[in-house]
Write a protein that holds these residues in place. Structure first.
Motif, PDB file in Angstrom:
ATOM      1  N   LYS A  52      -3.940   0.570 -10.262  1.00 13.36           N
ATOM      2  CA  LYS A  52      -2.769   1.026  -9.410  1.00 13.36           C
ATOM      3  C   LYS A  52      -3.304   0.176  -8.019  1.00 13.36           C
ATOM      4  N   MET A  53      -2.178  -0.534  -7.379  1.00 12.25           N
ATOM      5  CA  MET A  53      -2.351  -0.988  -6.063  1.00 12.25           C
ATOM      6  C   MET A  53      -0.902  -0.851  -5.294  1.00 12.25           C
ATOM      7  N   SER A  54      -0.682  -0.776  -4.245  1.00 10.61           N
ATOM      8  CA  SER A  54       0.435  -1.152  -3.560  1.00 10.61           C
ATOM      9  C   SER A  54       0.836  -2.480  -3.513  1.00 10.61           C
ATOM     10  N   TRP A  55       2.101  -2.978  -3.331  1.00 11.92           N
ATOM     11  CA  TRP A  55       2.555  -4.445  -3.520  1.00 11.92           C
ATOM     12  C   TRP A  55       1.755  -5.240  -2.757  1.00 11.92           C
ATOM     13  N   LYS A  56       1.466  -5.109  -1.526  1.00 10.02           N
ATOM     14  CA  LYS A  56       0.672  -5.789  -0.746  1.00 10.02           C
ATOM     15  C   LYS A  56      -0.857  -5.848  -1.192  1.00 10.02           C
ATOM     16  N   VAL A 107       5.495  -2.342 -13.279  1.00  4.87           N
ATOM     17  CA  VAL A 107       4.519  -3.108 -12.860  1.00  4.87           C
ATOM     18  C   VAL A 107       4.926  -4.003 -11.874  1.00  4.87           C
ATOM     19  N   TRP A 108       4.418  -4.460 -10.767  1.00  6.84           N
ATOM     20  CA  TRP A 108       4.811  -5.184  -9.715  1.00  6.84           C
ATOM     21  C   TRP A 108       4.778  -6.533 -10.109  1.00  6.84           C
ATOM     22  N   ILE A 109       5.904  -7.450  -9.690  1.00  8.28           N
ATOM     23  CA  ILE A 109       6.202  -8.720  -9.870  1.00  8.28           C
ATOM     24  C   ILE A 109       6.252  -9.254  -8.416  1.00  8.28           C
ATOM     25  N   GLY A 110       6.259 -10.603  -8.300  1.00  8.01           N
ATOM     26  CA  GLY A 110       6.191 -11.203  -7.036  1.00  8.01           C
ATOM     27  C   GLY A 110       7.242 -11.317  -5.987  1.00  8.01           C
ATOM     28  N   LEU A 182      11.597  -1.243  -5.244  1.00  2.00           N
ATOM     29  CA  LEU A 182      10.885   0.132  -5.036  1.00  2.00           C
ATOM     30  C   LEU A 182      10.221   0.188  -3.774  1.00  2.00           C
ATOM     31  N   ARG A 183       9.794   1.096  -3.430  1.00  2.00           N
ATOM     32  CA  ARG A 183       8.689   1.403  -1.934  1.00  2.00           C
ATOM     33  C   ARG A 183       7.490   0.607  -2.259  1.00  2.00           C
ATOM     34  N   ASP A 184       7.111  -0.408  -1.307  1.00  2.00           N
ATOM     35  CA  ASP A 184       6.266  -1.224  -1.723  1.00  2.00           C
ATOM     36  C   ASP A 184       4.748  -0.760  -1.725  1.00  2.00           C
ATOM     37  N   SER A 185       4.853   0.665  -1.146  1.00  2.00           N
ATOM     38  CA  SER A 185       3.727   1.597  -0.787  1.00  2.00           C
ATOM     39  C   SER A 185       3.487   2.135  -2.459  1.00  2.00           C
ATOM     40  N   ASN A 186       4.314   2.208  -3.502  1.00  2.00           N
ATOM     41  CA  ASN A 186       3.920   2.807  -4.772  1.00  2.00           C
ATOM     42  C   ASN A 186       2.571   2.180  -5.164  1.00  2.00           C
ATOM     43  N   ARG A 187       1.901   2.960  -6.085  1.00  2.00           N
ATOM     44  CA  ARG A 187       0.663   2.365  -6.541  1.00  2.00           C
ATOM     45  C   ARG A 187       1.070   2.069  -7.939  1.00  2.00           C
ATOM     46  N   LEU A 188       1.149   0.799  -8.473  1.00  2.00           N
ATOM     47  CA  LEU A 188       1.316   0.561  -9.867  1.00  2.00           C
ATOM     48  C   LEU A 188       0.550  -0.687 -10.376  1.00  2.00           C
ATOM     49  N   TYR A 189       0.493  -0.632 -11.664  1.00  2.00           N
ATOM     50  CA  TYR A 189      -0.120  -1.931 -12.267  1.00  2.00           C
ATOM     51  C   TYR A 189       0.786  -2.967 -11.544  1.00  2.00           C
ATOM     52  N   PHE A 190       0.087  -4.447 -12.096  1.00  2.00           N
ATOM     53  CA  PHE A 190       0.618  -5.216 -11.640  1.00  2.00           C
ATOM     54  C   PHE A 190       0.554  -6.739 -12.532  1.00  2.00           C
ATOM     55  N   LEU A 191       1.391  -7.756 -12.137  1.00  2.00           N
ATOM     56  CA  LEU A 191       1.230  -8.921 -13.354  1.00  2.00           C
ATOM     57  C   LEU A 191       0.917 -10.243 -12.590  1.00  2.00           C
ATOM     58  N   ILE A 192      -0.115 -10.822 -12.592  1.00  2.00           N
ATOM     59  CA  ILE A 192      -0.687 -12.098 -11.971  1.00  2.00           C
ATOM     60  C   ILE A 192      -0.272 -13.201 -12.663  1.00  2.00           C
ATOM     61  N   GLU A 193       0.100 -14.196 -12.149  1.00  2.00           N
ATOM     62  CA  GLU A 193       0.433 -15.710 -12.629  1.00  2.00           C
ATOM     63  C   GLU A 193      -0.574 -16.605 -11.928  1.00  2.00           C
ATOM     64  N   TYR A 194      -1.255 -17.473 -12.936  1.00  2.00           N
ATOM     65  CA  TYR A 194      -2.120 -18.566 -12.315  1.00  2.00           C
ATOM     66  C   TYR A 194      -1.679 -19.823 -12.814  1.00  2.00           C
TER      67      TYR A 194
END
Length: 194
Positions: A52-56, A107-110, A182-194
């Motif tokens: 879990k992390m914030s959006w930033k 989950v956070w997306i971009g 969502l509030r960008d301070s929420n701590r969520l899982y996230f999805l990275i694209e490469y």
């Protein structure tokens, strides 16, 4: 007899130690150092980070790894990513919830509108640039014909929702698979694209 007992105890302790260690360490696929699940869609690599992390923080981590928070550009991509997240990634739904998102799992997306309210951009590395895909709130409009998959959102609840989450469960204004601001301070899982 004491030597046999000592050897037996040593073997038992070694066996217990080995069995306790299994599964405790995150699986490293060489892409990141956090617990994750990787997959490929349309020759693009994706990685779900099960921490879990914030959006930033998530955007900074994605950039550090050589990627960016995922950008979804079509219904086919949306369907594939949602299927991977909901069926294959091993996500514990109760560990990635947002209270300001109806208590649903995300989950956070971009996407974000951090720099200008209602100006939703694909900015998954948080550099302030990226293509704008939506203008306004739920009654807003698509920009440049770009894909979107909002629930009855965005609503900027409490004037404080600037990060884009992909819902894994239903919430009062949308269903699993749709997007929510969502509030960008929420701590969520996230999805990275490469």
């Amino acid at each position: 007899m004491n030597n046999l007992r000592l050897i037996t105890m040593t073997i038992l302790m070694a066996m217990i130690s080995c069995s306790d260690d299994e599964g405790d360490e995150p699986q490293d696929d060489g892409t990141s150092t956090l617990e994750s699940y990787s997959f490929t869609y349309n020759e693009t690599e994706y990685e779900v980070i099960l921490e879990k992390m914030s959006w930033k923080e998530a955007a900074a981590y994605a950039k550090e790894q050589g990627g960016y928070l995922a950008e979804i550009n079509s219904q086919e991509e949306q369907n594939t990513l949602y299927t991977e997240l909901s069926k294959n990634a091993g996500i514990t739904l109760t560990r990635t919830t947002a209270s300001d998102g109806g208590g649903a799992s995300y989950v956070w997306i971009g996407g974000n509108d951090i720099n200008a309210e209602g100006e939703w951009k694909w900015d998954g590395n948080d550099d302030g640039s990226g293509a704008q895909f939506w203008a306004g709130l739920a009654d807003g409009s698509v920009v440049g014909g770009l894909y979107n998959n909002w629930g009855d959102e965005p609503d900027d609840f409490n004037d404080n929702q600037d990060g884009l989450g992909l819902a894994l469960t239903d919430w009062p204004l949308g269903t699993a698979g749709q997007w929510n601001d969502l509030r960008d301070s929420n701590r969520l899982y996230f999805l990275i694209e490469y």
